[in-house]
Scaffold this active site. Sequence first.
Site, PDB file in Angstrom:
ATOM      1  N   GLU A  38      30.836  41.079  44.011  1.00 38.69           N
ATOM      2  CA  GLU A  38      31.382  40.599  42.742  1.00 38.69           C
ATOM      3  C   GLU A  38      32.233  41.737  42.203  1.00 38.69           C
ATOM      4  O   GLU A  38      31.702  42.765  41.797  1.00 38.69           O
ATOM      5  CB  GLU A  38      30.259  40.211  41.784  1.00 38.69           C
ATOM      6  CG  GLU A  38      30.753  39.404  40.587  1.00 38.69           C
ATOM      7  CD  GLU A  38      31.154  40.305  39.434  1.00 38.69           C
ATOM      8  OE1 GLU A  38      32.377  40.549  39.263  1.00 38.69           O
ATOM      9  OE2 GLU A  38      30.266  40.758  38.706  1.00 38.69           O
ATOM     10  N   CYS A  73      33.068  41.413  33.122  1.00 37.06           N
ATOM     11  CA  CYS A  73      33.930  40.922  34.205  1.00 37.06           C
ATOM     12  C   CYS A  73      34.407  39.490  33.965  1.00 37.06           C
ATOM     13  O   CYS A  73      35.459  39.099  34.470  1.00 37.06           O
ATOM     14  CB  CYS A  73      33.209  41.028  35.547  1.00 37.06           C
ATOM     15  SG  CYS A  73      31.602  40.217  35.581  1.00 37.06           S
TER      16      CYS A  73
END
Length: 478
Positions: free
Chosen positions: A246, A283
């Site tokens: 990720e 994020c």
Amino acid sequence: MPDQLFIGGEWRDASDGRTIDVLDPATEQVVATVPDASDADLDAVLAAADSGFDTWRRASPTQRSEVLARAASLLLERTEEIAAVLTQEQGKPLDEARAEVRQSAEQFSWFAGEAVRAYGRVLATEPGRRSWVERRPVGPVAAFTAWNFPASLPARKLAPAVAFGCSIVVCPAVEAPRTAMELVATLADAGVPDGVVNLITGEPPRVSARLIESDVIAKISLTGSVPVGRQLVRLSAERLQPLTLELGGHAPVLVLDDLDDEAVDRAAAAVVRSKFRNAGQVCISPSRIFVQDAVHDRLVAAVERLVGQLRVGPGTDPGSDVGPLANARRRAAVAELVEKAAAGGATVRCGGRAPDGPGFFFLPTVLTDVPADAAVLRDEPFGPVLPVLRFGTLDEGLDRANNVPYGLAAYVYTTDLGRADAAVAGLDVGMIGVNETALASAASPFGGVGLSGYGREGGTESIEAYTVATAVTSRGRP
């Protein structure tokens, strides 16, 4: 409060005594030191993880579930003390830190349930012959986490690893490692056997290379940057370890023109709340907001008003809405993006600079009239900067939203179900919120496409990340 390596059930200093300073980003003062693991320490943690896996893979799903359930309860009991550590080393407001600890407990609790539901499946059978698929733990895991969510990111990796029978070596970011130590201590207190959960702190390139190049590590999980993700892929190529990556995003928001004034205000409030949480160091944070022509000016005014009301200060101050950035490098990168955008013709509606005084603070910033080639529209800002842009048709908005190599999250605000469906179908990302910005939960898969990485953690998809499928065919006699 633990501040050491955790190897094979023991807290210990680095074998050669080396340490790393941990700073409070609100004051720039050293608040702790943690070990800088030596090669001998890394070899020791690999041996511990290898032994721990041999033990834990044989544990019953019920035993694994009970450990995670106890850990979830302990985390909730320890919320205040862990949140205080989290805020001191990472900077976010205490209320956000408390929420993050509770989210980590949710991970442990949810995967306590999943531990007993890692089902395989039975294939077609015939007299005297059976076939089935069973899920087996993938093996010892090396888990690397970023500093922006020092509790929930390790928890997202610890919970499924423990649930499905893996051992794990957690490698938290050296900027904010003690929160992860608290999670590991909680699992140890909950009864996880020695060697199943381990923690190492140290220089990231050396630690990652030593772990991944070993014969022990069978799985790699990273939450971090694209350059680090690429490096881990290269390191893993020799032994072909599977990875879950990720790597961040650059989340667009599409605000469509069917919203009335009240709905525009609600959308602005939601975007501002989500964008400036954790000083924008999220994020999945909205980082490019595209507003259709008819509602553009109204939304810009609402956003500017709300951002102007945000209070910047230390996370320990109950009056603070936005804390500091994690380090000086992050502040400098954010300032450079704003300066370049302004030099190219963007209008700085508010903020746009670091305030005077100590700490890695940067004022919440809104940009309009941003040129299409501005770096802030291409590079993930990962800070309190929000560009607001105008678009005409939905197709144009989708084209511009997808015009980055990242594909983690995206958001849509509309009251028209048909347009919502069209926007969802047209967005190239791993997670989408429609009139909603809260996307992360233990039950939902988290991950993206493109430079945002691959693989998923969270939800039942974690079974695939932390187990391997073994197909068995059996006859009653030779």
